[in-house]
Every structure is written in structure tokens, then in C-alpha cells.
Design an enzyme around this catalytic site. Structure first.
Site, PDB file in Angstrom:
ATOM      1  N   ASP A   1     121.701   6.574 -81.011  1.00 18.69           N
ATOM      2  CA  ASP A   1     122.859   6.292 -80.159  1.00 18.69           C
ATOM      3  C   ASP A   1     123.906   5.463 -80.891  1.00 18.69           C
ATOM      4  O   ASP A   1     125.049   5.357 -80.442  1.00 18.69           O
ATOM      5  CB  ASP A   1     122.431   5.529 -78.900  1.00 18.69           C
ATOM      6  CG  ASP A   1     121.591   6.387 -77.971  1.00 18.69           C
ATOM      7  OD1 ASP A   1     121.566   7.617 -78.154  1.00 18.69           O
ATOM      8  OD2 ASP A   1     120.955   5.825 -77.060  1.00 18.69           O
TER       9      ASP A   1
ATOM     10  N   ARG B   1     107.619   1.546 -76.960  1.00 25.89           N
ATOM     11  CA  ARG B   1     108.661   0.769 -76.279  1.00 25.89           C
ATOM     12  C   ARG B   1     107.956  -0.360 -75.548  1.00 25.89           C
ATOM     13  O   ARG B   1     107.342  -0.149 -74.498  1.00 25.89           O
ATOM     14  CB  ARG B   1     109.442   1.652 -75.310  1.00 25.89           C
ATOM     15  CG  ARG B   1     110.164   2.814 -75.979  1.00 25.89           C
ATOM     16  CD  ARG B   1     111.011   3.594 -74.987  1.00 25.89           C
ATOM     17  NE  ARG B   1     111.589   4.794 -75.563  1.00 25.89           N
ATOM     18  CZ  ARG B   1     112.701   4.818 -76.294  1.00 25.89           C
ATOM     19  NH1 ARG B   1     113.348   3.691 -76.543  1.00 25.89           N
ATOM     20  NH2 ARG B   1     113.171   5.954 -76.779  1.00 25.89           N
TER      21      ARG B   1
ATOM     22  N   ARG C   1     116.457  14.208 -82.759  1.00 24.22           N
ATOM     23  CA  ARG C   1     115.875  13.292 -83.754  1.00 24.22           C
ATOM     24  C   ARG C   1     114.585  13.845 -84.356  1.00 24.22           C
ATOM     25  O   ARG C   1     113.764  13.093 -84.885  1.00 24.22           O
ATOM     26  CB  ARG C   1     115.628  11.931 -83.126  1.00 24.22           C
ATOM     27  CG  ARG C   1     114.643  11.904 -81.962  1.00 24.22           C
ATOM     28  CD  ARG C   1     114.595  10.483 -81.438  1.00 24.22           C
ATOM     29  NE  ARG C   1     113.686  10.309 -80.327  1.00 24.22           N
ATOM     30  CZ  ARG C   1     113.887   9.415 -79.351  1.00 24.22           C
ATOM     31  NH1 ARG C   1     114.960   8.662 -79.362  1.00 24.22           N
ATOM     32  NH2 ARG C   1     113.008   9.267 -78.384  1.00 24.22           N
TER      33      ARG C   1
ATOM     34  N   GLU D   1     123.751  11.814 -71.751  1.00 23.81           N
ATOM     35  CA  GLU D   1     122.765  11.679 -70.678  1.00 23.81           C
ATOM     36  C   GLU D   1     123.075  10.508 -69.743  1.00 23.81           C
ATOM     37  O   GLU D   1     122.681  10.506 -68.582  1.00 23.81           O
ATOM     38  CB  GLU D   1     121.358  11.501 -71.247  1.00 23.81           C
ATOM     39  CG  GLU D   1     121.149  10.199 -71.996  1.00 23.81           C
ATOM     40  CD  GLU D   1     119.684   9.908 -72.305  1.00 23.81           C
ATOM     41  OE1 GLU D   1     118.809  10.399 -71.562  1.00 23.81           O
ATOM     42  OE2 GLU D   1     119.425   9.186 -73.280  1.00 23.81           O
TER      43      GLU D   1
ATOM     44  N   GLY E   1     112.460   4.411 -79.928  1.00 21.84           N
ATOM     45  CA  GLY E   1     112.409   5.835 -80.258  1.00 21.84           C
ATOM     46  C   GLY E   1     112.436   6.061 -81.756  1.00 21.84           C
ATOM     47  O   GLY E   1     113.091   5.336 -82.501  1.00 21.84           O
TER      48      GLY E   1
ATOM     49  N   GLY F   1     116.099  -3.062 -77.846  1.00 21.69           N
ATOM     50  CA  GLY F   1     114.920  -3.757 -77.333  1.00 21.69           C
ATOM     51  C   GLY F   1     114.098  -4.415 -78.427  1.00 21.69           C
ATOM     52  O   GLY F   1     113.761  -5.603 -78.354  1.00 21.69           O
TER      53      GLY F   1
ATOM     54  N   ARG G   1     122.384   6.886 -73.641  1.00 24.69           N
ATOM     55  CA  ARG G   1     122.251   6.253 -72.326  1.00 24.69           C
ATOM     56  C   ARG G   1     123.448   5.401 -71.958  1.00 24.69           C
ATOM     57  O   ARG G   1     124.044   5.563 -70.902  1.00 24.69           O
ATOM     58  CB  ARG G   1     120.980   5.402 -72.280  1.00 24.69           C
ATOM     59  CG  ARG G   1     119.701   6.216 -72.409  1.00 24.69           C
ATOM     60  CD  ARG G   1     118.474   5.344 -72.243  1.00 24.69           C
ATOM     61  NE  ARG G   1     117.256   6.148 -72.311  1.00 24.69           N
ATOM     62  CZ  ARG G   1     116.045   5.672 -72.059  1.00 24.69           C
ATOM     63  NH1 ARG G   1     115.895   4.406 -71.722  1.00 24.69           N
ATOM     64  NH2 ARG G   1     114.988   6.453 -72.141  1.00 24.69           N
TER      65      ARG G   1
END
Length: 366
Positions: A138, A81, A286, A234, A10, A115, A182
Site C-alpha cells: 500500500d 498480524r 503480492r 478496497e 502481509g 502495525g 485499505r
């Protein structure tokens, strides 16, 4: 010397200052800088036999291209991603290696979250020269107290939460505001603390409605304007609910279940006479230009990455620890996960941030 820069996952504010800093620092040393667009997905679209033909995936980061980008949000390199080890065509790691060779890349600098940086560590284990830079709103990359994008996400969230107070008050409702997060509730925790939200439900602690609802009803009753604010990550879930792990890892449009904000609001209305307002801040957290903190960290991380390359200190990730810029091995993020220190920073019985110990803690408390 030729460097290549890639952004994955992201987007967050602060990436462009970092890209500019890398490019500027490299020019000062007489090095070239290539931008690889659209993350690992873009790299896989490049034909190693003619890598420069795909202008949509490769760009030279010269002075004209990066001038003024520090004032922009997002990433001029765009993002995706993608893990090249897991594609419809199978493991395409070798194609990534072939493409880097064809572009004559000496060192790869990657900016990403969990990731992107995991694959970066994998390339490093194969002998490639890689430096990684942590970015995610995050703030959940293990090995660093701070990731690019976190401060702006908190700033945006606090602004939005305080703006929503006027509507919640006008209609005398309980506002349920859902924030990204998350696996970690750090963004919600700090946003809740700074905005002085009534209650904050984080990803690490399930919401027990038998406890949370009476608290919210009491908050609304005690407020002269007759409203209450409840933040929720979330990735949070209701006590006793089915594990949401598989759903939360999907994109927003691919999820079949209700988001936690809506679930929570429905429970409030089903168990009381109160009405709710539900607002997902989502990508607004963001969006737009970076705040001063993310601009500063972006510049510093970029400069530090180039300094490490000059010192031949490859296979490292730049980081911030206890307020100091530093370096850890690139595979550090594989060693553990990072989230809220619930016992030290959160009152799970009151669903509120609880700064029990402040002295000796870093500025962002994590």
C-alpha cells in the site's frame, strides 16, 4: 554481536532479498543472525526458558539458509498480524523482552507495515536496540516515500488489468477491478495511470455514482471495442454509504458486508442497462518473485540497516526520500498518516490520476 530479524503483517515481494542482504552484511562483520519466524505471534510461541527448542519459531540465518532466496517472493520467515500488547492473554510485551534476552539478541531488525513498526517503535522506547524497515504494497508508512513491495504490486496489477481487457472487450462490459489499499489509494492510483484505466476510484475520495456512472458510460461508448475499465481501492466507499472502516480492517473471510468492487458493479447494473465484470486482484498483487525495483530496494534497505547498527545508530527506520536512501527516527510513522496527495495527483471530478506537477517530484510521485 547477534542480530535477530522478523517480518510481520502481509507478505510482499522483496522481503527475502532484504533478509539475505542483512545476513550477508552481518557475516562480513563477523556477526550472527537469527530469524524469528511468523512475526510477533511466533515470538510469543517461544518459551524463554528454552528458546532454541522451538525450531518452528527460531532459525539461524546461515549461508546455506539464505542462498538464492532473493529470487523468491514472500518471506522465508513467514509472517503474522499480531500486536503483543493486544492478545487474549493481555499485554505480553514482557514475554517478548524475555525471549529476546534468552536468545541473546543484541539488535532486532523488523520489517513490516504500520502495525509491526508501531510495536517496533514501542520496544525502542523501552530501551531495546531496534532498526525498522518499511514494507507494504500500500506504500502508506509515514516517513518514507517508498516501502518494499509497492513496485511489484503495481507491476502485477498493471499486467492483470491489461490482461482483463480481452475479456471485457469480448463481452462488451464494464470491468470493475478491485485492488488492495485499505486506507491509501496509492497502489490503485499508480496502477490506473500506468494501465491507462478509464476511471480509478481511490480510498481517499468516495464514489458519487451520479458523477462516476455517466463517465463510465461515456468511456464505453467512445471505445471502438465497447468496454470500459474502472479500478477501485478496497478501502473506497460509495457516497452516502455507511462507513466501511470496521469492515475493511477485518480479514477477507470475516467481513459481513459486500466488498466495494461488488457494490460498485451492482450500482452500475441497477442504474443502467450495462453488464459488468468484477475481479478482485487481492493476493495476486503480492504473489511471486520481486521485480527489479523491489529486489534493489530490499538489498539496499538490508545493507543500510546493518550499517546503522555498526555505527551504533539505533532507534531508526530506513527510508527513501526524494529518491535518496536515508534514515528517520523509528517513531516517525506515529506522527501522521500517509496517503494520496489528492489535490496534486488526482482529479476527483473525473476519477482519474492527474499529474499536475511533475518537476521536482520523486519517481513514484509520493
Amino acid at each position: 554481536m547477534r542480530l535477530a530479524v522478523l517480518t510481520g503483517g502481509g507478505d510482499v515481494p522483496g522481503l527475502n532479498p532484504c533478509i539475505q542482504s542483512i545476513a550477508t552484511s552481518a557475516w562480513q562483520r563477523g556477526w550472527d543472525v537469527v530469524g524469528l519466524r511468523r512475526g510477533w505471534e511466533g515470538v510469543l510461541e517461544i518459551d524463554p526458558s528454552d528458546p532454541w527448542a522451538n525450531e518452528n519459531s527460531v532459525m539461524m540465518l546461515d549461508k546455506d539458509r539464505v542462498r538464492g532466496i532473493d529470487r523468491q517472493g514472500g518471506t522465508i520467515l513467514h509472517s503474522s498480524r499480531c500486536d503483543p500488547r493486544v492478545t487474549d492473554e493481555g499485554d505480553q510485551t514482557q514475554k517478548v523482552l524475555d525471549t529476546l534476552d534468552a536468545l541473546e539478541v543484541d539488535v532486532l531488525i523488523t520489517m513490516g507495515g504500520d502495525g509491526t513498526l508501531r510495536f517496533s517503535a514501542y520496544l525502542s522506547s523501552l530501551g531495546r536496540n531496534v532498526i525498522s524497515i518499511p514494507k507494504t504494497m500500500d506504500n502508506d508508512v509515514y516517513g518514507t516515500d517508498y516501502c518494499i513491495g509497492f513496485s511489484t504490486a503495481v507491476t502485477r496489477s498493471v499486467q492483470a488489468i491489461n490482461s482483463l481487457r480481452t475479456t471485457a472487450a469480448s463481452h462488451e462490459r464494464i470491468a470493475v477491478i478491485e485492488l488492495f489499499g485499505r486506507r491509501s489509494g496509492e497502489t490503485a492510483l499508480l496502477s490506473g495511470f500506468l494501465s491507462q484505466a478509464d476511471r480509478t476510484v481511490i480510498a481517499e475520495v468516495p464514489a458519487d455514482m451520479d458523477v462516476l456512472l455517466p463517465l463510465l458510460l461515456g468511456d464505453k461508448q467512445a471505445n471502438p471495442e465497447s468496454y470500459a475499465i474502472c479500478l477501485v481501492s478496497e478501502g473506497a466507499k460509495l457516497s452516502g454509504a455507511t462507513d466501511f472502516a470496521d469492515e475493511i480492517n477485518k480479514s477477507n473471510t470475516s467481513r459481513t458486508g459486500l466488498n466495494i468492487g461488488t457494490q460498485l458493479a451492482r450500482e452500475i447494473e441497477a442504474r443502467s442497462d450495462e453488464r459488468t465484470i468484477v475481479q478482485e486482484l487481492a493476493y495476486l498483487m503480492r504473489a511471486g518473485e520481486p521485480d527489479a525495483m523491489d529486489r534493489m530496494v530490499g538489498f539496499a534497505f538490508g545493507a543500510l540497516a546493518v550499517q546503522l547498527i555498526e555505527q551504533d545508530r539505533m532507534a531508526n527506520m530506513v527510508c527513501l526520500t526524494d529518491g535518496n536512501y536515508g534514515v528517520v527516527p523509528i517513531g516517525t510513522l506515529l506522527e501522521d498518516s500517509k496517503g494520496v496527495n489528492v489535490s496534486g495527483l488526482y482529479d476527483a471530478n473525473q476519477y482519474r490520476p492527474n499529474l499536475i506537477q511533475v518537476e521536482g517530484m520523486p519517481m513514484f510521485l509520493y
